[in-house]
Scaffold this active site. Sequence first.
Site, PDB file in Angstrom:
ATOM      1  N   GLY A  31      35.369  39.923  36.911  1.00  0.00           N
ATOM      2  CA  GLY A  31      34.409  40.069  35.535  1.00  0.00           C
ATOM      3  C   GLY A  31      35.653  39.369  33.851  1.00  0.00           C
ATOM      4  N   GLY A  36      38.680  30.287  30.855  1.00  0.00           N
ATOM      5  CA  GLY A  36      39.895  30.406  32.716  1.00  0.00           C
ATOM      6  C   GLY A  36      38.826  30.753  33.709  1.00  0.00           C
ATOM      7  CG  HIS A  37      37.612  34.031  35.139  1.00  0.00           C
ATOM      8  ND1 HIS A  37      36.684  35.217  33.865  1.00  0.00           N
ATOM      9  CD2 HIS A  37      37.972  34.482  36.230  1.00  0.00           C
ATOM     10  CE1 HIS A  37      38.344  35.515  33.797  1.00  0.00           C
ATOM     11  NE2 HIS A  37      38.380  36.012  34.867  1.00  0.00           N
ATOM     12  CD  GLU A 148      48.711  26.494  39.659  1.00  0.00           C
ATOM     13  OE1 GLU A 148      48.835  25.419  38.304  1.00  0.00           O
ATOM     14  OE2 GLU A 148      49.498  25.970  40.184  1.00  0.00           O
ATOM     15  CD  GLN A 153      45.506  37.711  41.823  1.00  0.00           C
ATOM     16  OE1 GLN A 153      45.351  38.591  41.444  1.00  0.00           O
ATOM     17  NE2 GLN A 153      44.760  36.836  41.174  1.00  0.00           N
ATOM     18  CB  SER A 185      44.844  36.715  29.481  1.00  0.00           C
ATOM     19  OG  SER A 185      44.756  38.413  30.135  1.00  0.00           O
ATOM     20  CB  SER A 186      40.116  39.865  31.305  1.00  0.00           C
ATOM     21  OG  SER A 186      39.971  39.269  31.470  1.00  0.00           O
ATOM     22  NE  ARG A 187      46.475  43.233  31.284  1.00  0.00           N
ATOM     23  CZ  ARG A 187      45.760  44.042  32.288  1.00  0.00           C
ATOM     24  NH1 ARG A 187      45.912  44.435  31.265  1.00  0.00           N
ATOM     25  NH2 ARG A 187      46.015  44.954  33.070  1.00  0.00           N
TER      26      ARG A 187
HETATM   27  O1  PAF Z   1      43.108  38.382  39.640  1.00  0.00           O
HETATM   28  C1  PAF Z   1      41.860  38.191  39.502  1.00  0.00           C
HETATM   29  O2  PAF Z   1      40.989  38.680  38.606  1.00  0.00           O
HETATM   30  C2  PAF Z   1      41.656  39.401  40.589  1.00  0.00           C
HETATM   31  O3  PAF Z   1      43.819  40.233  40.587  1.00  0.00           O
HETATM   32  C3  PAF Z   1      41.518  38.995  41.843  1.00  0.00           C
HETATM   33  C4  PAF Z   1      42.308  38.268  42.506  1.00  0.00           C
HETATM   34  C5  PAF Z   1      40.022  38.932  42.078  1.00  0.00           C
HETATM   35  C6  PAF Z   1      41.656  40.652  42.684  1.00  0.00           C
HETATM   36  O4  PAF Z   1      40.454  41.559  42.414  1.00  0.00           O
END
Ligand code: PAF
Length: 282
Positions: A31, A36-37, A148, A153, A185-187
């Site tokens: 969320g 980016g999302h 990326e 991750q 970034s959300s941050r």
């Molecule tokens: O990248 C994220 O936002 C999280 O690490 C993910 C992949 C949704 C897993 O909770």
Amino acid sequence: MQIIDTKKELKVVLDAARAEGKTIGLVPTMGALHEGHASLVSRSVKECDLTVVSVFVNPTQFNDKTDLENYPRTLDADCALLRELGTDVVFAPSVSEMYPEEDTRIFSYPPTDTVMEGAFRPGHFNGVCQIVSKLFYAVEPTRAYFGEKDFQQVAVIKAMVRDLKLNLEICPCPIVREKDGLALSSRNTLLTDSERKIALNISKYLFESKDFMKTHSLAETKDFVISNINAVEGLEVQYYDIVDGDTLQTVANWDDSVSVVGCITVFCGHRPVRLIDNVRYK
Ligand code: PAF
């Protein structure tokens, strides 16, 4: 757009889509969505017949309780954006829906999950693998999209998909940056205006290092990035590693690998806000 909060209801919708031969794209998120999302969702909408976006703040990947409590939760705004982007299904389950009992599974893919973020945030990638595998089992996507910016991750999730022999394609998507270079970034919402200004030095020196590396050794380039960023008041590099883009093993010389990426984590400001970024050299 359907908003679903149980795996059972999700399965009914997705089984019907599969029966019609539709491909399914999954964009896992926590969320607090930003551009980016949005780029991941748009790509899924373009490439798949049906797009599922999960919105779930996963407790098992946080090693700091306060960080988990303070994580922004903005489901209404997230759904408004997702509707605009053409999302078909938002999956927003509760913690008890995803973890009806404690998840004791251990995922281990060294060195991918032990270096860098793995070393500084013990247990983080295990939590990521726990939730992402649960989402993969619940959605059974044709493709799953990850940014990326979280370079490590993506590598860990690829290792998990190979290990679990899951039949899906992992689609890494390029970092989205503000016009001035700051990686989204959300941050970033936690940064004050002056912190945001100094944070720009992170991408600045990463970009400059792409020129610097042409005439300098890998060790000199690493030092160039670390010393310039540390020289900025309010910034402190936690680590800067130059690694093989597939194995994430540290690289000693530019010619040691065909794929070379620099990954950085920097503390910014007084709180401080922990920011990550990366740059591809080859
Ligand atoms: O990248 C994220 O936002 C999280 O690490 C993910 C992949 C949704 C897993 O909770």
